[in-house]
Design an enzyme around this catalytic site. Structure first.
Site, PDB file in Angstrom:
ATOM      1  N   GLY A 191       9.115   5.000  -5.272  1.00 54.27           N
ATOM      2  CA  GLY A 191      10.295   5.695  -5.853  1.00 54.27           C
ATOM      3  C   GLY A 191      10.114   7.349  -5.678  1.00 54.27           C
ATOM      4  O   GLY A 191       9.707   7.711  -4.706  1.00 54.27           O
ATOM      5  N   LYS A 222       4.202  -4.892  -6.182  1.00 49.84           N
ATOM      6  CA  LYS A 222       5.336  -5.566  -5.817  1.00 49.84           C
ATOM      7  C   LYS A 222       5.295  -7.168  -6.525  1.00 49.84           C
ATOM      8  O   LYS A 222       6.284  -7.750  -6.706  1.00 49.84           O
ATOM      9  CB  LYS A 222       5.586  -5.717  -4.324  1.00 49.84           C
ATOM     10  CG  LYS A 222       4.488  -6.442  -3.723  1.00 49.84           C
ATOM     11  CD  LYS A 222       4.540  -6.178  -2.150  1.00 49.84           C
ATOM     12  CE  LYS A 222       3.401  -6.695  -1.271  1.00 49.84           C
ATOM     13  NZ  LYS A 222       3.729  -6.250   0.128  1.00 49.84           N
ATOM     14  N   ARG A 227      10.926   7.986   8.644  1.00 56.91           N
ATOM     15  CA  ARG A 227      10.415   7.630   7.343  1.00 56.91           C
ATOM     16  C   ARG A 227       8.777   8.251   7.495  1.00 56.91           C
ATOM     17  O   ARG A 227       8.104   8.479   8.211  1.00 56.91           O
ATOM     18  CB  ARG A 227      10.120   6.228   7.412  1.00 56.91           C
ATOM     19  CG  ARG A 227       9.723   5.495   5.842  1.00 56.91           C
ATOM     20  CD  ARG A 227       9.577   4.059   6.006  1.00 56.91           C
ATOM     21  NE  ARG A 227       9.422   3.881   4.388  1.00 56.91           N
ATOM     22  CZ  ARG A 227       8.223   3.644   3.983  1.00 56.91           C
ATOM     23  NH1 ARG A 227       7.132   3.816   4.530  1.00 56.91           N
ATOM     24  NH2 ARG A 227       8.029   3.116   2.760  1.00 56.91           N
ATOM     25  N   HIS A 228       8.406   8.524   6.094  1.00 50.32           N
ATOM     26  CA  HIS A 228       7.281   9.089   5.791  1.00 50.32           C
ATOM     27  C   HIS A 228       6.018   8.375   6.408  1.00 50.32           C
ATOM     28  O   HIS A 228       6.442   6.899   6.319  1.00 50.32           O
ATOM     29  CB  HIS A 228       6.993   9.657   4.313  1.00 50.32           C
ATOM     30  CG  HIS A 228       7.059   8.632   3.555  1.00 50.32           C
ATOM     31  ND1 HIS A 228       6.214   7.508   3.304  1.00 50.32           N
ATOM     32  CD2 HIS A 228       8.259   7.954   2.778  1.00 50.32           C
ATOM     33  CE1 HIS A 228       6.422   6.586   2.396  1.00 50.32           C
ATOM     34  NE2 HIS A 228       7.556   6.807   2.098  1.00 50.32           N
ATOM     35  N   GLY A 229       5.051   9.144   6.705  1.00 54.44           N
ATOM     36  CA  GLY A 229       3.633   7.790   6.853  1.00 54.44           C
ATOM     37  C   GLY A 229       3.306   7.170   5.800  1.00 54.44           C
ATOM     38  O   GLY A 229       3.769   7.182   4.890  1.00 54.44           O
ATOM     39  N   GLU A 265      13.721   9.587  -2.103  1.00 53.63           N
ATOM     40  CA  GLU A 265      13.871   8.279  -2.269  1.00 53.63           C
ATOM     41  C   GLU A 265      14.681   8.159  -3.693  1.00 53.63           C
ATOM     42  O   GLU A 265      14.310   9.077  -4.275  1.00 53.63           O
ATOM     43  CB  GLU A 265      12.641   7.413  -2.149  1.00 53.63           C
ATOM     44  CG  GLU A 265      12.105   7.302  -1.042  1.00 53.63           C
ATOM     45  CD  GLU A 265      10.709   6.672  -0.779  1.00 53.63           C
ATOM     46  OE1 GLU A 265      10.749   5.292  -1.422  1.00 53.63           O
ATOM     47  OE2 GLU A 265       9.712   6.917  -0.078  1.00 53.63           O
ATOM     48  N   ASN A 304       1.673   2.433  -0.591  1.00 55.69           N
ATOM     49  CA  ASN A 304       2.108   1.466   0.360  1.00 55.69           C
ATOM     50  C   ASN A 304       1.012   0.542   0.762  1.00 55.69           C
ATOM     51  O   ASN A 304       1.148  -0.711   0.851  1.00 55.69           O
ATOM     52  CB  ASN A 304       2.496   2.091   1.638  1.00 55.69           C
ATOM     53  CG  ASN A 304       3.721   2.926   1.778  1.00 55.69           C
ATOM     54  OD1 ASN A 304       3.562   4.146   2.304  1.00 55.69           O
ATOM     55  ND2 ASN A 304       4.795   2.651   0.889  1.00 55.69           N
TER      56      ASN A 304
END
Length: 135
Positions: free
Chosen positions: A47, A120, A33-35, A109, A40
């Protein structure tokens, strides 16, 4: 010797049997997975939004590259999403192997529609409660 995938129904060969076969017929595939990105860290859904790695993400990719090298893992090819965060991660992972990662749009993604860029807490809040209640 072959096993059948319960998801796809396709046959596959467990890796412990690869030493017994011609290497041209076997491959080990690593998915990384990407960093970490700024989104994040902020708790935002990305997305297909083209975000960059945060300094933490660069450190994570560098540590992963070092771990692969320390364990004697070498790569013959590298493929990644065409989004900056994935491409930057793949470049860092590929550098010790003198590879240039091949960006591929099909590895992106999924598009998250109106959720993209939202925090979120908004996505799981009242506005979209009716969606998540059905899950």
């Amino acid at each position: 010797m072959l096993r059948k995938s319960p998801l796809t129904g396709r046959s596959w060969l467990p890796s412990e049997h690869c030493q017994q076969l011609d290497r041209a017929r076997c491959a080990t595939v690593y998915f990384v997975r990407h960093g970490t990105t700024g989104y994040n860290l902020e708790g935002r859904w990305q997305g297909e939004i083209n975000t960059e790695l945060a300094p933490q993400g660069i450190e994570e990719a560098t540590a992963a590259a070092r771990a692969f090298t320390d364990q004697g893992v070498s790569f013959d090819a590298a493929y990644c999403s065409d989004l900056n965060r994935a491409h930057h991660t793949a470049k860092i992972l590929s550098q010790p192997h003198d590879l240039v990662p091949t960006p591929c749009r099909a590895l992106r993604e999924p598009c998250l529609g109106e959720f993209e860029g939202l925090h979120k807490t908004v996505i799981h809040g009242e506005k979209y409660k009716h969606i998540f209640d059905k899950m």
